[in-house]
Design an enzyme around this catalytic site. Sequence first.
Site, PDB file in Angstrom:
ATOM      1  N   GLU A  59      12.552  -0.850  -7.927  1.00  0.00           N
ATOM      2  CA  GLU A  59      11.975  -2.106  -8.421  1.00  0.00           C
ATOM      3  C   GLU A  59      11.338  -1.964  -9.798  1.00  0.00           C
ATOM      4  OE1 GLU A  59      12.282  -5.028  -7.331  1.00  0.00           O
ATOM      5  OE2 GLU A  59      12.401  -5.103  -5.139  1.00  0.00           O
ATOM      6  N   ASP A 101      -1.585   3.423  -3.764  1.00  0.00           N
ATOM      7  CA  ASP A 101      -0.142   3.288  -3.976  1.00  0.00           C
ATOM      8  C   ASP A 101       0.291   3.973  -5.268  1.00  0.00           C
ATOM      9  OD1 ASP A 101       2.318   2.501  -3.092  1.00  0.00           O
ATOM     10  OD2 ASP A 101       1.995   0.355  -3.341  1.00  0.00           O
ATOM     11  N   LYS A 148       2.601  -0.189 -10.196  1.00  0.00           N
ATOM     12  CA  LYS A 148       2.616   1.251  -9.919  1.00  0.00           C
ATOM     13  C   LYS A 148       4.037   1.788 -10.009  1.00  0.00           C
ATOM     14  CE  LYS A 148       4.346   0.850  -5.573  1.00  0.00           C
ATOM     15  NZ  LYS A 148       5.391   1.613  -4.861  1.00  0.00           N
ATOM     16  N   GLY A 201       0.818  -1.207   0.000  1.00  0.00           N
ATOM     17  CA  GLY A 201       0.000   0.000   0.000  1.00  0.00           C
ATOM     18  C   GLY A 201       0.850   1.254   0.000  1.00  0.00           C
ATOM     19  N   THR A 209       3.179   6.957  -5.310  1.00  0.00           N
ATOM     20  CA  THR A 209       4.457   6.694  -5.958  1.00  0.00           C
ATOM     21  C   THR A 209       4.667   7.548  -7.197  1.00  0.00           C
ATOM     22  OG1 THR A 209       4.179   4.414  -5.183  1.00  0.00           O
ATOM     23  CG2 THR A 209       5.986   4.830  -6.690  1.00  0.00           C
TER      24      THR A 209
END
Length: 324
Positions: free
Chosen positions: A274, A237, A184, A129, A241
Site C-alpha cells: 500500500e 505500527d 507508516k 495497529g 512495519t
Amino acid sequence: MEIAILGAGAWGTALALAFSAQHRIRLWTWQADHAKDMIGVRENALFLPGYKLPDALLVTADAEQALAGADLAIIATPVAGMRMALGLLTGAAGQVPFLWVCKGLEAGSGLLPHQLVGPSRVPCGALTGPSFAEEVARGLPTAITIAADDIGFARNMAEALHTPRLRFYANDDVIGAEVGGAVKNVLAIATGICDGLGLGLNARAALMTRGLAEITRFGVALGAKRETFMGLAGIGDLVLTCTGDLSRNRRVGLALAAGKPLEAIQQELGHVAEGVMTAREVARRASQLGVDMPITEAVCGVLDGRYSAPVAVERLMGRGTKVE
C-alpha cells in the site's frame, strides 16, 4: 457472533483463523476460482499458505451468502477495493455494522477509508495497529486498535472480538488511527532503502523518529489527536512495519536500494504494498495542507524514478538545519 469477512487476502484470512474458535465466520473472495481452491484444499494457498482453514469456516464467492444474517462485517480488501466492498454492504439486508482493516489513501482521490465510508447509518470503525497476518495466523500475541467515532461501539467490539492471543484497545480518533496505519507504510519503504544501502542503525533510528514527526504533523493537520501517534496505531505500527522482515513495504525499499525497477518489485511481491500508492497521495495532500514531509517526498522521488536511492539520502542529509 456471525462475522462476514470481505476479502480473502492474507490479513482477511488471518482474522478468519483468529476468530473462528469463538465465532461463526464466512470468508468472502471476489474470485470464484479462489473460493473453489480454498474449499478444495482448506487452505489459502494463494495469499496465506501453510495454515489449515477450520471445517466450520465458510468460504464463498457469493456476497449475499457471506452477509446474510451477519452481526458484523469486516472489510479486508486493499484500499483500492474498499468502494466495491462498501457497495456490497449497502445492498445487504439489515444494514450490518462493520469494521475496515484497509490502510492507505485511495489512489487518485487521496481519501482516507473513513472518507470513503462517509456518513453511516450503522456503527462502524477502523481496525488497525501493529499486526503481521502470518503471526496472527500462527496465534502469536498481538495487540491492535479499534477506532470509531462512537467509543461505545469501539469498546463493545474490542470486548466481543477479544481472544486469548488477540487483544483490542478502543479509541475514538479514527483520523489518527488511519493516518498512522497509512503513512507508516511510506516510512517502511524509506527504512527499507536505508537498510538496503547499509546506512546503519543510527540512520534507521533517526529516520523512524523523524518519520513519526511527519506522520504526526500530517495527522494533526487533518484533525487527528497528537496522542494517538504515541499508541499502537502510531508508533506501534511504525516500529513493526519499518523493522519487521514480514513487511511488504520494507521489502519494496530494500529492493529499490538494490536498484530493482519498481514494476519488477511489485510483480515479485505478489501482494499489494500500500505504501507505493499512498506515498504519492500523502505527498500531494501534504502539499495542499502546507505540511513539511521531506522523507515522504524523498520516497516519492525514488518511486517515480526522479533520482536514485543514494541521491535521495544525500538530499535529505543536505537539508538546512531544523529545530526539533
